[in-house]
Design a protein around this motif. Structure first.
Motif, mmCIF file in Angstrom:
data_model
loop_
_atom_site.group_PDB
_atom_site.id
_atom_site.type_symbol
_atom_site.label_atom_id
_atom_site.label_comp_id
_atom_site.label_asym_id
_atom_site.label_seq_id
_atom_site.Cartn_x
_atom_site.Cartn_y
_atom_site.Cartn_z
ATOM 1 N N ALA A 109 -11.502 59.756 10.583
ATOM 2 C CA ALA A 109 -11.406 60.652 9.431
ATOM 3 C C ALA A 109 -12.216 61.920 9.667
ATOM 4 N N LEU A 110 -13.404 61.782 10.228
ATOM 5 C CA LEU A 110 -14.250 62.938 10.524
ATOM 6 C C LEU A 110 -13.625 63.809 11.598
ATOM 7 N N LEU A 111 -13.130 63.195 12.660
ATOM 8 C CA LEU A 111 -12.539 63.954 13.762
ATOM 9 C C LEU A 111 -11.269 64.679 13.331
ATOM 10 N N ALA A 112 -10.512 64.069 12.424
ATOM 11 C CA ALA A 112 -9.268 64.685 11.968
ATOM 12 C C ALA A 112 -9.526 65.939 11.139
ATOM 13 N N GLU A 113 -10.743 66.101 10.635
ATOM 14 C CA GLU A 113 -11.079 67.281 9.837
ATOM 15 C C GLU A 113 -12.007 68.246 10.565
ATOM 16 N N TYR A 114 -12.950 67.713 11.341
ATOM 17 C CA TYR A 114 -14.027 68.550 11.866
ATOM 18 C C TYR A 114 -14.224 68.438 13.380
ATOM 19 N N SER A 115 -13.202 68.010 14.110
ATOM 20 C CA SER A 115 -13.377 67.881 15.566
ATOM 21 C C SER A 115 -13.690 69.230 16.199
ATOM 22 N N GLY A 116 -13.091 70.307 15.693
ATOM 23 C CA GLY A 116 -13.373 71.637 16.239
ATOM 24 C C GLY A 116 -14.820 72.027 16.069
ATOM 25 N N GLU A 117 -15.373 71.806 14.892
ATOM 26 C CA GLU A 117 -16.770 72.132 14.627
ATOM 27 C C GLU A 117 -17.700 71.302 15.502
ATOM 28 N N LEU A 118 -17.412 70.022 15.639
ATOM 29 C CA LEU A 118 -18.232 69.163 16.488
ATOM 30 C C LEU A 118 -18.116 69.571 17.951
ATOM 31 N N ALA A 119 -16.913 69.913 18.400
ATOM 32 C CA ALA A 119 -16.708 70.328 19.787
ATOM 33 C C ALA A 119 -17.467 71.613 20.091
ATOM 34 N N GLU A 120 -17.481 72.545 19.151
ATOM 35 C CA GLU A 120 -18.213 73.799 19.348
ATOM 36 C C GLU A 120 -19.710 73.543 19.460
ATOM 37 N N ALA A 121 -20.230 72.630 18.643
ATOM 38 C CA ALA A 121 -21.653 72.299 18.726
ATOM 39 C C ALA A 121 -21.978 71.646 20.070
ATOM 40 N N ALA A 122 -21.077 70.782 20.557
ATOM 41 C CA ALA A 122 -21.289 70.140 21.855
ATOM 42 C C ALA A 122 -21.260 71.166 22.979
ATOM 43 N N TYR A 203 -2.889 57.277 5.206
ATOM 44 C CA TYR A 203 -3.998 58.197 5.489
ATOM 45 C C TYR A 203 -4.638 57.912 6.849
ATOM 46 N N ASP A 204 -4.830 56.630 7.153
ATOM 47 C CA ASP A 204 -5.424 56.256 8.444
ATOM 48 C C ASP A 204 -4.552 56.743 9.595
ATOM 49 N N ALA A 205 -3.261 56.485 9.514
ATOM 50 C CA ALA A 205 -2.348 56.904 10.583
ATOM 51 C C ALA A 205 -2.267 58.419 10.688
ATOM 52 N N ALA A 206 -2.363 59.124 9.549
ATOM 53 C CA ALA A 206 -2.310 60.589 9.578
ATOM 54 C C ALA A 206 -3.532 61.171 10.289
ATOM 55 N N SER A 207 -4.695 60.592 10.058
ATOM 56 C CA SER A 207 -5.898 61.052 10.773
ATOM 57 C C SER A 207 -5.726 60.865 12.278
ATOM 58 N N ALA A 224 -4.708 67.408 7.177
ATOM 59 C CA ALA A 224 -3.952 68.141 6.159
ATOM 60 C C ALA A 224 -2.665 68.739 6.720
ATOM 61 N N ASP A 225 -2.595 68.912 8.035
ATOM 62 C CA ASP A 225 -1.386 69.450 8.678
ATOM 63 C C ASP A 225 -0.313 68.383 8.887
ATOM 64 N N VAL A 226 -0.676 67.128 8.699
ATOM 65 C CA VAL A 226 0.225 66.014 9.012
ATOM 66 C C VAL A 226 0.997 65.602 7.762
ATOM 67 N N TYR A 227 2.319 65.615 7.848
ATOM 68 C CA TYR A 227 3.137 65.107 6.753
ATOM 69 C C TYR A 227 2.938 63.593 6.673
ATOM 70 N N ARG A 228 2.780 63.073 5.456
ATOM 71 C CA ARG A 228 2.398 61.666 5.315
ATOM 72 C C ARG A 228 3.212 60.957 4.218
#
Length: 435
Positions: A109-122, A203-207, A224-228
């Motif tokens: 759930a976190l990665l599906a929303e904020y993976s970009g932010e986490l990747a930038e910090a890494a 929701y789980d599968a969409a993430s 949010a980009d994934v049709y569910r």
């Protein structure tokens, strides 16, 4: 003295210790020597953050703490996060990465929303971010997508990535039972959570679809980009209708690279129930198992199959990531970075080409099929097959379409539902896996 004796240990902080976390602790303890040999240094569990330490008598008491932030700030090298959810986990992991501590997480759930932010910090700190366990449990899937297939062009990723819904649909298919009673049985057997909403509503599968699409197409895709659509609307009659046509019903996550008539590329990501032929590779995946089907230009068709959830399988994926991160710490290397260079737009569901299986109750009189066919033609939707069965004063009419934009198919169904000769639109389901 061995090299390992001269190399300082890799210190690990574990956030959360439920079913998966308990297995991680067990494996770290039982396989300590072998893991150290693989890494080139001992892996030391430096602390375990849990909400209520007094509820974990099975764990080393000296390692337990209720203060995750303090544990992250201590002298540790790697944070393994198995709590789930967004906050405060997002803040904790960002803090760890910003301090140069590598992160291993199973938090879809976190990665599906904020993976970009986490990747930038890494990237900014030189730390690693690994998350193999976030999708499909023990199945090695994400690493092949972002490493093994980094030189290929992936065109499609389609699969069963939620064990709960697959168990329910498989049981409905084998027993003939309805959705509600099968869900109750899944809950009783422990295949469904007390609150199954995240699973059965998709929701789980969409993430997971968002993570798969991001890796496969080098584009940041969020949940949010994934049709569910979930499986709550799948009835026993839908299952029977699928069987009559040589199909079965599965909840699939489908991520595709789309090229329009002008040659412009985009990404489509969707989760919904589908009818697929029983001859398809995914049709035989039953119970709580997961399977993902990948298509690529050079590699062709690949299939990944195995245990998609559970303590030990998921812990296996977590330990694999931890070994990779620890090795990088020992040798001074870095893992793969985020690849979002393509930055493709996400195509709306309405533009996605799909097929429909439409079941109708209609009046049993002349001209009905002509009126229904006219509605399809008005929206430029081609009919592939029609099956009709008379029943007293009504008739059952089943129509399967050719590929058409999903918006056109929806509009067609809405128009059909308004026809005087149509008593009820009994069910509408998409069809996949057929040429």
């Amino acid at each position: 003295m061995s090299d390992q004796g001269r190399v300082p240990p890799i210190k690990v902080a574990l956030l959360g210790c439920g079913t998966v976390g308990g297995e991680v602790v067990r494996l770290l303890t039982e396989q300590a020597d072998e893991l150290a040999a693989r890494v080139g240094a001992p892996i030391e569990l430096a602390g375990i953050a849990v909400r209520r330490p007094d509820k974990h008598p099975e764990l080393p008491q000296e390692l337990l703490t209720a203060d995750a932030a303090e544990l992250i700030d201590s002298d540790i090298d790697v944070v393994v996060e198995l709590i789930g959810g967004i906050e405060p986990v997002r803040s904790w992991l960002l803090s760890a990465l910003q301090k140069g501590k590598s992160v291993v997480t199973a938090n879809k759930a976190l990665l599906a929303e904020y993976s970009g932010e986490l990747a930038e910090a890494a990237d900014a700190s030189g730390a690693d971010l690994y998350f193999e366990a976030a999708v499909a449990g023990a199945i090695p899937l994400l690493r092949p997508l972002r490493e093994s297939m980094a030189g290929d062009r992936i065109t499609r990723v389609m699969g069963i990535v939620n064990g709960t819904t697959n168990y329910i649909l498989s049981a409905m298919d084998s027993t003939g039972a309805g959705y509600a009673e099968t869900l109750d049985e899944a809950s009783r057997l422990g295949y469904a959570e007390a609150d199954p909403t995240a699973d059965v509503d998709g929701y789980d599968a969409a993430s997971k679809a968002a993570i798969l699409a991001s890796l496969a197409f080098h584009t940041r895709v969020t949940a949010a980009d994934v049709y569910r659509e979930g499986i709550g609307g799948v009835s026993a009659s839908d299952i029977v209708a699928a069987r009559v046509l040589g199909r079965t019903v599965k909840l699939l996550s489908i991520c595709e690279r789309v090229i329009d008539e002008n040659g412009a590329e985009s990404v489509s990501a969707r989760v919904h129930p589908v009818m697929i032929p029983r001859s398809h590779q995914l049709a035989g995946v039953n119970g709580a198992f997961n399977a993902v089907y990948v298509e690529a230009d050079a590699a062709g068709e690949l299939m990944f199959y195995g245990q998609g959830a559970g303590g030990a399988p998921t812990a296996s994926a977590v330990l694999g990531d931890l070994v990779a991160v620890a090795r990088n710490r020992v040798v001074g290397g870095r893992g793969p970075r985020e690849s979002a260079h393509a930055a493709l737009p996400v195509s709306p569901m309405g533009r996605t080409l799909t097929r429909y299986h439409v079941s109708l109750d209609v009046a049993d009189r002349a001209g009905v099929l002509a009126q229904v066919a006219q509605a399809f033609a008005a929206h430029d939707v081609s009919i592939a097959a029609v099956r009709q069965r008379d029943r007293h004063s009504t008739a059952s009419l089943v129509i399967v379409t050719h590929l058409a934009p999903d918006a056109a198919l929806r509009a067609t169904v809405e128009e059909i539902g308004r026809l005087d000769v149509v008593r009820e639109v009994v069910s509408v389901m998409r069809v996949e896996g057929e040429d």
